[in-house]
Design a protein around this motif. Sequence first.
Motif: not given
Length: 783
Positions: A369-398
């Motif tokens: 069995f073999s598995q190849a996974t490509t990930n692209f992850d993006v995140s940012r912390f906004f200290p002034d958004l709703l008291g402090g927000s961390n927003i993350a999004f990304g994509a995966e191909y496997r």
Amino acid sequence: MPAYRLLPVAFAALSLLGAGAARADDANSLERVTVIGSRKSLPAASSTETLVPVDIYSMNKVVEGGGQFDLAQTLQYLSPSFNSTRQTGADGADLIDSAALRGLGSDQTLVLVNGKRRHTVALVNLFGARNRGSTGTDMNSLPLLAIDNVQVLRDGAAAQYGSDAIAGVINIQLKKKAGCEAVAGYGQYSRGDGKNYLASAYCGVKLGDGTLGLTGEWQDRGRSNRADPDSLRTIGDTQVKNKTVYLNGELPVAGDNRLYLTAGAQNRDASSAAWARNGDDDIPSRNSAAMYPNGFVPYINGKIEDRYLIVGWKSSFAGWDTDLSQTYGSNKLRYNISHTLNASIANKDLLAGGKGISPSSFDAGGFGFSQATTNFDVSRFFPDLLGGSNIAFGAEYRRETYDIVAGEPGSYIDADGVGFGGNAGSQGFPGFQPSDATNKSRNSQALYFDWEATLTPSLTLDAALRAEHYSDFGSTTTAKLAGSYKVGRDFLLRGAASTGFRAPSLQQLYFSSTFTDFISGRPLDVVLAPNGSKITNAAGVPALKQEKSKNLTLGFTVKPSADTAVTVDLYQINIRDRIVLSGRFDADNYPALGAILQGLGVGQAQFFVNSVNTRTRGLDLTASNRAKLGAGQLSTFLALNLSRTTVTAIHAPASLQGFEDVLLSERERLFIEQGGPRAKATLGFEYSQGAWTGEAKLVHFGSQTQGGFTDGVYLRYKPKTSMDLALSWQATPALKLSVGGNNVFNVKPTRQNPDETDNGFYYDSVQFGLNGASYFARLHYRF
């Protein structure tokens, strides 16, 4: 003792301790980390502050003086939610230890390494007391000395990490620090067998602002045998020889850019004993008088190759942190069956005037069995958004690939013709046939979004959404909402609700084999038919689809001081369309298959099918306390898991309605509901003074009930408690010596009728196993 009766015992122990803490060993030493279950990077990790239950186990003390030499057994005696018991008499399941959380299947727990998806093994478990019909991840393919910490997320997380994260997620964080260390260890059972040798070394080198660490490990574990002295069989641990090397590091490139790399390889030679073949009783069907007049034990030998690679690039752009990575993992198992014969070849030789001789070893083929996974992850912390927000999004191909390779002809052929006396194939494990051979692949794509916000100083919420598409069964969308609320400085309420899924593994879709099972000591040839085969089509079994789950968690944490804390979490996991390995169909209980089975020369058939709904309810409690006692320090740790899984519905395909008792027999139902103990608790004491450290640990395993082969016969395993002891001496600042014993009172499971157990012994491989007491010595040196 019923599981619910342990609750007052647990809370009584807490009152005696004065309180406790979740085992987040030296969490503050983890520097800046991302704890599993959150996309937000934290300056420190504490399991009393997480939105969902997370245990963080430092491996430092384990590698320096622990009594277990592999990761699966280490976690078995650290984490009550984690279960892994070495199997015996279970074919390939003897060679690879499966592991699971919260009493669910091993393929319902997702394993990550450095936050990246780890591949599963090629093996699908067919026998044994745990994880029947499941694949899983080989925890022992990673050297202990290479591991910095293990994070166990005890909550559904498919909306964050994808398929398989129904019971939870285990993240294994590897070391990347400067300095060198080495370990040498020896252990054996009190019976004098199962000798276990370990040699391992790690060395990390600073390269600018980065570090590159290399770990090498060699392990040689001998067989153990608990069979009666007059028995032909060998019952006990598999013989294992591991050679493992791992490289892990992160290097600065320019500015905020960093290159990270993980590369590992393990070669394992493992050998387990199959069921014995008798002398006169099995001649000529399964033996030859010229070769083994007194009977013989075939050996199932596996050559396992495991490979793993992560290459990634971390950067930042306009205030956003980015992470692009490529992960590749593979697992290959090839079988060689020795001290055996093909009885049909021997019988043909005898009929031709020879002595009745067959080759005694065969290449039986295998799978990969073999598995190849490509990930692209993006995140940012906004200290002034709703008291402090961390927003993350990304994509995966496997992309995943699974193949089965046929064995040499002698491992499966019927040389003397059907009905002439000698059974086909290598005894102990018939080889894979050309009709079993396959090479299948699929791909999947996923998008996710995660928003964690501290709405007030007391209230934190996290919402996650993930959409995935699989090339073989379609699309699915999962979601999760988690939150915590601080009541004062010391008390935190937390809870989560989520949906999840698990895609059918390629192993479950395409595994095909003819094998020999023993029912009450009598051999029977069985075919396991893949999805879409002639047998499954005749039985009206539809194409496999994903399992779907709904998870609920509600709990609280208390941390009245830096040395004291408690976590308590209730949970419920509902799984719909759970994939199970069916019961055995034959010409008597399902006549429509009679002619097909006769043509194949087998007695029974089974297959994978989406046919069961289950509900799992439970409670997790962790507690610890550190306090001065005399001239030293006493650390006390308590952890408890109560879990009850119930089959709530059986959905038979239209053509199998009325045959539900065969599709899921009482025996197979109990393997699902009680494959692991319904209660498990650990109470540990560690006292340190000067150069000396002593440790005593009680591990309690609750009751289990399994079904016998005879209708109405149940195997009731009573609750049992084992005790581990260890003593360490820091001889110099660099050298530590440790000795100790595991299960020192030689406790074993409740004795049963061997004609009714799955492995044909007095007890199956349940609770803490069947080997009894063991002792060890370990040397650790830093340089």
